[in-house]
Motif scaffolding. Structure first.
Motif, PDB file in Angstrom:
ATOM      1  N   ARG A 308       0.832  -1.207   0.000  1.00 48.91           N
ATOM      2  CA  ARG A 308       0.000   0.000   0.000  1.00 48.91           C
ATOM      3  C   ARG A 308       0.863   1.252   0.000  1.00 48.91           C
ATOM      4  O   ARG A 308       0.588   2.214  -0.737  1.00 48.91           O
ATOM      5  CB  ARG A 308      -0.922   0.001   1.225  1.00 48.91           C
ATOM      6  CG  ARG A 308      -1.906   1.176   1.263  1.00 48.91           C
ATOM      7  CD  ARG A 308      -2.642   1.230   2.584  1.00 48.91           C
ATOM      8  NE  ARG A 308      -1.741   1.540   3.691  1.00 48.91           N
ATOM      9  CZ  ARG A 308      -1.369   2.777   4.017  1.00 48.91           C
ATOM     10  NH1 ARG A 308      -1.822   3.811   3.326  1.00 48.91           N
ATOM     11  NH2 ARG A 308      -0.557   2.987   5.026  1.00 48.91           N
ATOM     12  N   ARG A 309       1.910   1.259   0.820  1.00 49.82           N
ATOM     13  CA  ARG A 309       2.775   2.439   0.890  1.00 49.82           C
ATOM     14  C   ARG A 309       3.507   2.668  -0.429  1.00 49.82           C
ATOM     15  O   ARG A 309       3.664   3.809  -0.873  1.00 49.82           O
ATOM     16  CB  ARG A 309       3.781   2.276   2.029  1.00 49.82           C
ATOM     17  CG  ARG A 309       3.147   2.315   3.410  1.00 49.82           C
ATOM     18  CD  ARG A 309       4.183   2.249   4.516  1.00 49.82           C
ATOM     19  NE  ARG A 309       3.575   2.250   5.833  1.00 49.82           N
ATOM     20  CZ  ARG A 309       4.260   2.266   6.971  1.00 49.82           C
ATOM     21  NH1 ARG A 309       5.592   2.275   6.936  1.00 49.82           N
ATOM     22  NH2 ARG A 309       3.638   2.275   8.134  1.00 49.82           N
ATOM     23  N   VAL A 310       3.968   1.579  -1.042  1.00 51.29           N
ATOM     24  CA  VAL A 310       4.667   1.709  -2.323  1.00 51.29           C
ATOM     25  C   VAL A 310       3.727   2.255  -3.392  1.00 51.29           C
ATOM     26  O   VAL A 310       4.081   3.159  -4.160  1.00 51.29           O
ATOM     27  CB  VAL A 310       5.245   0.347  -2.762  1.00 51.29           C
ATOM     28  CG1 VAL A 310       5.758   0.414  -4.196  1.00 51.29           C
ATOM     29  CG2 VAL A 310       6.363  -0.092  -1.827  1.00 51.29           C
ATOM     30  N   ASP A 312       0.947   4.022  -2.921  1.00 49.29           N
ATOM     31  CA  ASP A 312       0.610   5.413  -2.604  1.00 49.29           C
ATOM     32  C   ASP A 312       1.748   6.347  -2.986  1.00 49.29           C
ATOM     33  O   ASP A 312       1.519   7.438  -3.536  1.00 49.29           O
ATOM     34  CB  ASP A 312       0.293   5.558  -1.115  1.00 49.29           C
ATOM     35  CG  ASP A 312      -1.048   4.946  -0.743  1.00 49.29           C
ATOM     36  OD1 ASP A 312      -1.827   4.622  -1.658  1.00 49.29           O
ATOM     37  OD2 ASP A 312      -1.303   4.759   0.465  1.00 49.29           O
ATOM     38  N   ALA A 313       2.989   5.946  -2.680  1.00 44.90           N
ATOM     39  CA  ALA A 313       4.144   6.780  -3.014  1.00 44.90           C
ATOM     40  C   ALA A 313       4.285   6.939  -4.522  1.00 44.90           C
ATOM     41  O   ALA A 313       4.576   8.039  -5.027  1.00 44.90           O
ATOM     42  CB  ALA A 313       5.416   6.170  -2.422  1.00 44.90           C
ATOM     43  N   ARG A 314       4.053   5.858  -5.262  1.00 46.83           N
ATOM     44  CA  ARG A 314       4.154   5.922  -6.718  1.00 46.83           C
ATOM     45  C   ARG A 314       3.063   6.817  -7.295  1.00 46.83           C
ATOM     46  O   ARG A 314       3.309   7.592  -8.230  1.00 46.83           O
ATOM     47  CB  ARG A 314       4.050   4.514  -7.300  1.00 46.83           C
ATOM     48  CG  ARG A 314       4.250   4.440  -8.799  1.00 46.83           C
ATOM     49  CD  ARG A 314       4.232   3.002  -9.260  1.00 46.83           C
ATOM     50  NE  ARG A 314       5.311   2.238  -8.631  1.00 46.83           N
ATOM     51  CZ  ARG A 314       5.439   0.923  -8.760  1.00 46.83           C
ATOM     52  NH1 ARG A 314       4.561   0.236  -9.484  1.00 46.83           N
ATOM     53  NH2 ARG A 314       6.437   0.310  -8.163  1.00 46.83           N
ATOM     54  N   ARG A 315       1.860   6.749  -6.723  1.00 48.83           N
ATOM     55  CA  ARG A 315       0.771   7.577  -7.214  1.00 48.83           C
ATOM     56  C   ARG A 315       1.037   9.050  -6.944  1.00 48.83           C
ATOM     57  O   ARG A 315       0.797   9.906  -7.808  1.00 48.83           O
ATOM     58  CB  ARG A 315      -0.547   7.150  -6.558  1.00 48.83           C
ATOM     59  CG  ARG A 315      -1.740   7.901  -7.143  1.00 48.83           C
ATOM     60  CD  ARG A 315      -3.070   7.457  -6.546  1.00 48.83           C
ATOM     61  NE  ARG A 315      -3.144   7.757  -5.130  1.00 48.83           N
ATOM     62  CZ  ARG A 315      -3.120   6.849  -4.171  1.00 48.83           C
ATOM     63  NH1 ARG A 315      -3.011   5.567  -4.468  1.00 48.83           N
ATOM     64  NH2 ARG A 315      -3.200   7.199  -2.896  1.00 48.83           N
ATOM     65  N   ARG A 316       1.537   9.341  -5.742  1.00 51.54           N
ATOM     66  CA  ARG A 316       1.845  10.736  -5.429  1.00 51.54           C
ATOM     67  C   ARG A 316       2.926  11.291  -6.344  1.00 51.54           C
ATOM     68  O   ARG A 316       2.885  12.450  -6.770  1.00 51.54           O
ATOM     69  CB  ARG A 316       2.282  10.851  -3.961  1.00 51.54           C
ATOM     70  CG  ARG A 316       1.131  10.710  -2.961  1.00 51.54           C
ATOM     71  CD  ARG A 316       1.552  11.176  -1.583  1.00 51.54           C
ATOM     72  NE  ARG A 316       2.650  10.369  -1.051  1.00 51.54           N
ATOM     73  CZ  ARG A 316       2.483   9.280  -0.306  1.00 51.54           C
ATOM     74  NH1 ARG A 316       1.236   8.877  -0.015  1.00 51.54           N
ATOM     75  NH2 ARG A 316       3.510   8.603   0.151  1.00 51.54           N
ATOM     76  N   LYS A 317       3.900  10.435  -6.658  1.00 50.69           N
ATOM     77  CA  LYS A 317       4.985  10.857  -7.552  1.00 50.69           C
ATOM     78  C   LYS A 317       4.446  11.160  -8.943  1.00 50.69           C
ATOM     79  O   LYS A 317       4.828  12.149  -9.575  1.00 50.69           O
ATOM     80  CB  LYS A 317       6.044   9.761  -7.608  1.00 50.69           C
ATOM     81  CG  LYS A 317       7.268  10.144  -8.414  1.00 50.69           C
ATOM     82  CD  LYS A 317       8.321   9.043  -8.346  1.00 50.69           C
ATOM     83  CE  LYS A 317       9.557   9.428  -9.156  1.00 50.69           C
ATOM     84  NZ  LYS A 317      10.604   8.350  -9.107  1.00 50.69           N
TER      85      LYS A 317
END
Length: 325
Positions: A308-310, A312-317
């Motif tokens: 989930r964190r990966v 979310d981080a990819r989406r924010r990027k």
């Protein structure tokens, strides 16, 4: 797909390592037991997957196994009912219990954890009352002379009936989950209930249907367990089975946050758990059974959180790159 491949490789790895340590692990007898009990537990795990994907939980599946098994035994042994008619009656009863769960959760807005925890206590108590705390054994057909254990003892193409049942129900469940409107709505509900409701989805009835499916699968497992063992005890039947079902679903890729899950993954997760259990029995370290289940659930939750964190981080990027561009 990648996770399912990893699970499949893990199955072979566990088998190979255990067989090297204890060659009897690879015996035909052990393989038959693993196949049979993978089928028995896997059906229940598929039911758990539907509820988990919807963002819920069902802690009463073990007690459901006890209650349905006891009812099935009473109808056959005491009421001399045709086994197939008895199956229909107890499965309808199981679905009605699932309907009750769904209504309490959706209409009264009760937490699934509380509702199904109460169900765990109530269903087990009712099973004990109906059976008078006695074990029901030696199921027979209405003529009183034929043991019905043959229903699960027979193999077809060297595969036990419970495993065939798992494969058939698995295919049907995968089709429902991936190829139908209900499956899409179920995932949408688990991902974001409020957004699903605003998009016009009747989230209440999707939730109710998920709990009815879960109860139905638990009921089918209960019948197969009772027939396979040719007995059912209200105190011991289904004890902690809900943990196996939840662990198999989580290990197979179902997020406890809801919204994601794979039926193939659930079946592979069940196979791994049963393989680990059989390995523990073969290596004579049965005291570690609870440890293994706990570690499996914890590992699944940790993996879900990391993924989930990966994501979310990819989406924010990606959103930041799109905004700057």
């Amino acid at each position: 797909m990648l996770k399912n491949i990893v699970l499949l490789l893990l199955i072979f790895a566990i088998f190979g390592v255990t067989a090297l340590i204890a060659p009897t692990f690879a015996s035909g007898y052990n393989l038959d037991i693993m196949a049979r009990w993978t089928g028995l537990y896997g059906i229940m795990a598929i039911g758990a997957a539907f509820v988990i994907i919807a963002g819920g939980i069902d802690l009463s599946m073990g007690s459901m196994v006890a209650l349905v098994g006891v009812q099935f035994g009473i109808l056959i042994n005491d009421q001399q009912m045709n086994p197939y008619a008895a199956m229909v009656i107890v499965l309808v009863g199981a679905m009605l219990i699932g309907l009750g769960y769904g209504l309490l959760i959706t209409k009264l807005k009760l937490q699934p954890f509380v509702v199904t925890l109460c169900g765990l206590l109530v269903l087990r108590s009712v099973a004990r009352y109906l059976a008078h705390d006695d074990k029901i054994s030696n199921f027979v057909t209405p003529d009183g002379g034929t043991d019905i254990a043959y229903l699960t003892s027979a193999d077809f193409l060297w595969i036990p009936l419970p495993l065939w049942m798992l494969l058939i129900l698995g295919v049907l469940s995968a089709l429902v989950l991936n190829k139908t409107t209900f499956g899409r709505y179920l995932k949408a509900l688990g991902n974001n209930e409020q957004a699903a409701r605003y998009s016009g989805i009747n989230t209440d009835w999707i939730t109710i249907a998920a709990y009815m499916v879960c109860s139905l699968m638990a009921g089918i497992s209960a019948i197969l367990f009772a027939i396979d063992l040719n007995s059912v005890g209200p105190n011991e039947a289904g004890t902690f089975y809900e943990l196996y079902a939840i662990a198999a679903a989580v290990l197979g890729g179902c997020s406890l946050r809801g919204g994601t899950g794979s039926i193939v993954g659930v079946i592979l997760g069940t196979a791994i758990l049963r393989e680990l259990y059989q390995a523990i029995e073969t290596l004579q370290v049965s005291e570690l059974e609870g440890t293994v289940i706990g570690i499996v659930i914890l590992a699944g939750v940790i993996a879900d959180e990391i993924i989930r964190r990966v994501v979310d981080a990819r989406r924010r990027k990606q959103e930041a790159a799109a905004a700057s561009g």
